[in-house]
Enzyme design. Structure first.
Site, PDB file in Angstrom:
ATOM      1  N   ILE A 269       0.871  -1.252  -0.069  1.00 42.86           N
ATOM      2  CA  ILE A 269      -0.017  -0.030  -0.004  1.00 42.86           C
ATOM      3  C   ILE A 269       0.944   1.352   0.041  1.00 42.86           C
ATOM      4  CG2 ILE A 269      -0.005  -0.048   2.432  1.00 42.86           C
ATOM      5  CD1 ILE A 269      -3.290   1.018   2.006  1.00 42.86           C
TER       6      ILE A 269
ATOM      7  N   ASP B  89       0.308   4.851   1.150  1.00 45.98           N
ATOM      8  CA  ASP B  89      -0.993   5.560   2.074  1.00 45.98           C
ATOM      9  C   ASP B  89      -0.165   7.003   1.991  1.00 45.98           C
ATOM     10  OD1 ASP B  89      -2.387   6.835   3.795  1.00 45.98           O
ATOM     11  OD2 ASP B  89      -2.550   5.041   5.203  1.00 45.98           O
TER      12      ASP B  89
ATOM     13  N   GLY C 170       3.021   7.733   2.222  1.00 48.58           N
ATOM     14  CA  GLY C 170       4.010   7.796   1.250  1.00 48.58           C
ATOM     15  C   GLY C 170       5.510   7.840   2.121  1.00 48.58           C
ATOM     16  N   LEU C 171       5.407   8.105   3.258  1.00 53.59           N
ATOM     17  CA  LEU C 171       6.793   8.151   3.992  1.00 53.59           C
ATOM     18  C   LEU C 171       7.742   6.820   3.766  1.00 53.59           C
ATOM     19  CD1 LEU C 171       5.875  10.184   7.041  1.00 53.59           C
ATOM     20  CD2 LEU C 171       7.056  10.990   5.118  1.00 53.59           C
ATOM     21  N   THR C 172       7.192   5.690   3.693  1.00 50.65           N
ATOM     22  CA  THR C 172       7.741   4.530   3.819  1.00 50.65           C
ATOM     23  C   THR C 172       8.468   4.278   2.325  1.00 50.65           C
ATOM     24  OG1 THR C 172       6.157   3.544   5.121  1.00 50.65           O
ATOM     25  CG2 THR C 172       7.628   2.079   3.774  1.00 50.65           C
TER      26      THR C 172
ATOM     27  N   ASP D 184      -1.842  -5.473   7.258  1.00 56.85           N
ATOM     28  CA  ASP D 184      -2.239  -6.307   8.576  1.00 56.85           C
ATOM     29  C   ASP D 184      -3.288  -5.468   9.215  1.00 56.85           C
ATOM     30  OD1 ASP D 184      -0.212  -4.204   9.012  1.00 56.85           O
ATOM     31  OD2 ASP D 184      -0.337  -5.282  10.962  1.00 56.85           O
TER      32      ASP D 184
END
Ligand SMILES: O=P(O)(O)OC[C@H]1O[C@H](OP(=O)(O)OP(=O)(O)O)[C@H](O)[C@@H]1O
Ligand SMILES: Nc1nc2[nH]cnc2c(=O)[nH]1
Length: 185
Positions: free
Chosen positions: A109, A111, A113-115, A168
């Protein structure tokens, strides 16, 4: 928050199914076709973002009929919670040298966007020849890192907490065969 398996089962039973499995299979077919068109000749290295990316990668691989290699990384900012922290915590970096490689980062995903932004920056800094990203779903809101988009995206989901297909709910429900939204969230 620690969930019991019984509570996880209740969350699943009361959740809203947003996208059922047959629609996800179609979305994966389309993603795989687009990825194949761009990467088939580039000997790409696919990087699975653990843990959530495992189903997306596992579903994409048999749909990609060209030579490629696979590695993984583990970076998290949610740590089993439904609210993300400010810092991306790196637990495992890719073992394969990225220098000169055409890299495809695969996650579940996009979301806020930081990851993904942190992972893309890592790959660039490691000297990848090109870096692309594939996410199974993107969340629709205006809180994403400005200018960030995934090169390949299967489906869009509303601004609710979702689980299934690798995603999760407090470390449970990654195995749900469809995209679900937690009731009331
Ligand atoms: O776009 P963002 O708001 O940064 O969120 C997206 C990230 O959140 C989840 O990871 P998480 O940290 O929950 O770890 P997980 O993969 O183990 O679920 C998901 O797998 C993405 O990697
Ligand atoms: N499982 C899950 N992980 C996320 N990471 C960022 N947003 C989400 C979400 O809605 N669900």
């Amino acid at each position: 928050m620690r969930l019991t398996p019984e509570q996880a089962a209740e969350v699943w039973a009361s959740a809203d199914c947003l996208i059922p499995a047959p629609a996800m299979a179609k979305a994966l077919d389309q993603m795989a076709a687009a990825i194949s068109a761009d990467l088939a000749k580039l000997n790409p290295l696919l990087l699975c973002v653990m843990t959530g990316g495992v189903v997306t990668l596992g579903q994409l691989l048999p749909r990609l009929a060209f030579p490629l290699q696979v590695d993984y990384l583990h970076a998290t900012r949610y740590d089993g919670n439904t609210q993300g922290g400010d810092n991306l915590r790196w637990l495992v970096s890719p073992r394969t040298p990225l220098s000169g490689r055409h890299v495809l980062v695969v996650d579940d995903i996009l979301d806020e966007g930081l990851t993904l932004a942190g992972i893309l920056a890592h790959c660039q800094e490691a000297g990848a020849a090109s870096v692309r990203s594939a996410v199974l779903v993107k969340k629709l809101h205006d809180r994403c890192v400005p200018g960030l988009r995934a090169d390949y995206c299967g489906e869009s989901v509303p601004d609710r907490y979702v689980f299934g297909y690798g995603m999760d709910y407090h470390e449970y429900l990654r195995n749900a065969d469809g995209i679900y939204a937690v009731a009331g969230q």
